[in-house]
Design a protein around this motif. Structure first.
Motif, short mmCIF file in Angstrom:
data_model
loop_
_atom_site.label_atom_id
_atom_site.label_comp_id
_atom_site.label_asym_id
_atom_site.label_seq_id
_atom_site.Cartn_x
_atom_site.Cartn_y
_atom_site.Cartn_z
N ASP A 222 -58.84 4.10 -18.63
CA ASP A 222 -59.11 3.11 -19.69
C ASP A 222 -59.95 3.68 -20.83
O ASP A 222 -60.04 3.08 -21.90
CB ASP A 222 -59.79 1.86 -19.10
N ARG B 75 -62.53 -9.37 -9.12
CA ARG B 75 -62.78 -9.15 -7.69
C ARG B 75 -63.69 -10.23 -7.09
O ARG B 75 -63.45 -10.72 -5.98
CB ARG B 75 -63.41 -7.77 -7.49
N SER C 80 -50.98 3.44 -9.29
CA SER C 80 -52.06 2.53 -9.68
C SER C 80 -52.92 2.25 -8.45
O SER C 80 -52.39 1.98 -7.37
CB SER C 80 -51.49 1.22 -10.21
N SER C 81 -54.22 2.30 -8.65
CA SER C 81 -55.14 1.98 -7.54
C SER C 81 -55.08 0.49 -7.21
O SER C 81 -55.58 0.06 -6.16
CB SER C 81 -56.57 2.35 -7.93
N LYS D 6 -49.40 1.25 -18.89
CA LYS D 6 -50.43 0.20 -19.05
C LYS D 6 -49.89 -0.87 -20.01
O LYS D 6 -48.69 -1.05 -20.08
CB LYS D 6 -51.72 0.83 -19.59
N SER E 262 -57.92 6.84 -10.20
CA SER E 262 -58.71 5.62 -10.46
C SER E 262 -59.57 5.25 -9.24
O SER E 262 -59.69 4.06 -8.91
CB SER E 262 -57.80 4.45 -10.85
N ARG F 12 -50.20 8.34 -16.52
CA ARG F 12 -50.20 6.92 -16.09
C ARG F 12 -50.54 5.98 -17.25
O ARG F 12 -50.35 4.77 -17.15
CB ARG F 12 -51.18 6.70 -14.95
N SER G 236 -63.22 -6.02 -14.40
CA SER G 236 -62.80 -5.61 -13.05
C SER G 236 -63.65 -6.30 -11.99
O SER G 236 -63.12 -6.78 -10.97
CB SER G 236 -62.94 -4.09 -12.90
O1 LIG Z 1 -58.68 -2.32 -10.50
C1 LIG Z 1 -58.98 -2.50 -11.67
O2 LIG Z 1 -59.79 -3.37 -12.04
C2 LIG Z 1 -58.33 -1.65 -12.70
C3 LIG Z 1 -57.73 -0.48 -12.33
C4 LIG Z 1 -57.20 0.51 -13.29
O3 LIG Z 1 -55.82 0.56 -13.15
P1 LIG Z 1 -55.07 1.75 -12.37
O4 LIG Z 1 -55.58 1.77 -10.99
O5 LIG Z 1 -53.64 1.36 -12.47
O6 LIG Z 1 -55.39 3.00 -13.11
C5 LIG Z 1 -57.57 0.17 -14.73
O7 LIG Z 1 -56.74 0.88 -15.63
C6 LIG Z 1 -57.47 -1.31 -15.01
O8 LIG Z 1 -57.85 -1.58 -16.33
C7 LIG Z 1 -58.39 -2.08 -14.10
#
Ligand SMILES: O=C(O)C1=C[C@@H](OP(=O)(O)O)[C@@H](O)[C@H](O)C1
Ligand SMILES: C=C(OP(=O)(O)O)C(=O)O
Length: 424
Positions: free
Chosen positions: A300, A26, A168-169, A328, A196, A324, A22
């Motif tokens: 996760d 970014r 989803s975030s 995935k 999230s 949710r 993650s």
């Molecule tokens: O922003 C990210 O790096 C992530 C956000 C999460 O997703 P969601 O926001 O859909 O839960 C997570 O499950 C994904 O593995 C990575």
């Protein structure tokens, strides 16, 4: 489909958590949004399929990205960008939801026209939140009934955005990367509850490192200053708590594994694994109390927590608010329930979670499948250490999505694996 035999064996040794996926996504994105003429160097990155998708995607949007090998299959990513508008960009997101949802708003900012393709389950993972925004803000788009490819053209405008926070975030993060580049101030309002949250924290943390400051009003509203400038910086990616969780659980179920490389002050939401492990140990075996795990902020962790709960003899675990997980890389509730039960676990699939009765060990002796999902593959590998008989794992290369060295590391820890040279 490639398969592997995993024989029962205890894992033993020290393992360094791989760099956070993650944070890598970014940092590479933010570095590619700087226009100050300097290079940013992002250190300690592994070239998983997801990260390759983000690197190639940002290149397609005009960034100059050099990948330099450093040590132990980690890489330094050198990023520079002029940020000139590209006429037509084609982005292959492979199977990475983060890449797709982070780069869609950036595609609008950095290209006249942008097409997104993907593979596996990504082609059907939801994008409705963006489609609604496109309708409201008059952005032209075309898809095949919500399935990739997606083509977009137009621009992302400053303004007020209202979106749901419980699909989803990644939609929130996507807007937070792009809106600072628009001409005026914007707000992103969350119309329901933000799930999230930890991932939004990571977005804000990295944006801050690149000199973009966004006001977070309790995850209900984000205030973004327009016309902001990303400043280049060097950044070293810390260990990944979602991946460390596999080894922390391995230890908890009886392996002698020590996982290093965890930043005690990390902002990663999946640091919660440490508290969840403690919670499991606070409840006595055969007590009437269920262990309740709310998955809404830690999606996760659910597959590997299911392995942990399955091996907590005499304890009942209920995982809640996990619907949710069905959107995935696989339907993770169905996948982990069905494959763990094949190994002898006692799991019931619920609409929004799982009900798990813990046992002392698993029988094994079955063929299971990763459902092409890296987190299911790695969870089953850890479960195999507590199986009485060997297991066959089909589609084990799914780990390449986030952790291509996983099987190597597993073997180095004493995991007994053999590749089956048959293709089904
Ligand atoms: O922003 C990210 O790096 C992530 C956000 C999460 O997703 P969601 O926001 O859909 O839960 C997570 O499950 C994904 O593995 C990575
Ligand atoms: C869901 C995941 O990633 P993404 O959404 O980026 O595909 C994951 O890594 O478990």
């Amino acid at each position: 489909m490639k398969s592997i035999i995993i024989k029962p064996s205890k894992l033993n040794g020290i393992i360094k958590a791989p760099p956070s996926k993650s944070l890598s996504h970014r940092a590479i994105i933010c570095a590619a949004l700087c226009k100050d003429g300097n290079e940013s160097i992002i250190d300690n990155v592994i070239l998983s399929e997801d990260i390759k998708a983000t690197i190639d995607g940002m290149r397609e949007l005009g960034a100059e990205i050099k990948v330099v090998e450093s040590i132990n299959e980690t890489y330094s990513i050198h990023v520079r960008s002029e940020r000139n508008i590209i006429k037509k960009a084609n982005i292959n997101c492979r199977e990475s939801g983060s890449t797709l949802r982070f780069l869609i708003p950036l595609g609008l900012m950095l290209s006249e026209e942008c097409t997104f393709i993907g593979s596996g389950k990504l082609v059907e993972r939801p994008l409705d939140i963006y489609y609604k925004i496109f309708e409201e803000k008059k952005v032209k788009y075309s898809t095949n009934d919500g399935i990739l490819p997606l083509s977009i053209s137009g621009s992302l405008k400053s303004g007020n955005y209202e979106i749901s926070g419980n699909i989803s975030s990644q939609f929130v993060s996507g807007l937070l990367f792009a809106l600072p580049l628009t001409g005026y101030d914007s707000t992103v309002k969350i119309t329901d509850t933000m799930e999230s949250k930890g991932y939004v924290d990571l977005t804000l943390e990295i944006l801050n490192k690149f000199n973009i400051s966004i006001e977070n009003k309790n995850y209900e509203e984000f205030k973004i200053k327009g016309n902001s400038k990303y400043s280049s910086t060097n950044y070293t990616v810390e260990g990944d708590l979602s991946q460390a969780a596999f080894f922390l659980v391995a230890k908890e179920i009886g392996n002698s594994v020590n996982c290093t490389g965890i930043n005690a002050n990390t902002m990663q939401g999946d640091k919660e694994i440490l508290n969840v492990i403690k919670k499991f140990n606070r409840i006595e075996a055969y007590s009437k109390d269920e262990i309740i795990i709310d998955a809404s902020q830690i999606p996760d962790l659910v597959p590997i927590l299911t392995v942990l709960a399955s091996l907590k003899e005499g304890k009942t675990t209920r995982i809640i608010k996990a619907e949710r997980l069905r959107i995935k890389e696989s339907d993770r509730l169905k996948a982990i329930c069905s494959e763990m039960n094949k190994l002898g676990a006692n799991i019931k699939e619920l609409e929004d979670g799982l009900l798990i009765e813990g046992l002392s060990c698993l029988k094994g002796g079955a063929t299971v499948n990763s459902w092409n999902d890296h987190r299911i593959a790695m969870s089953l590998a850890i479960a195999a250490t507590k199986c009485e008989k060997e297991i066959i794992l089909e589609n084990y290369t799914a780990v390449n999505k986030s952790y291509p060295q996983f099987w190597n590391d597993y073997k180095l820890l004493g995991g007994d694996i053999d590749e089956l040279n048959v293709w089904k």
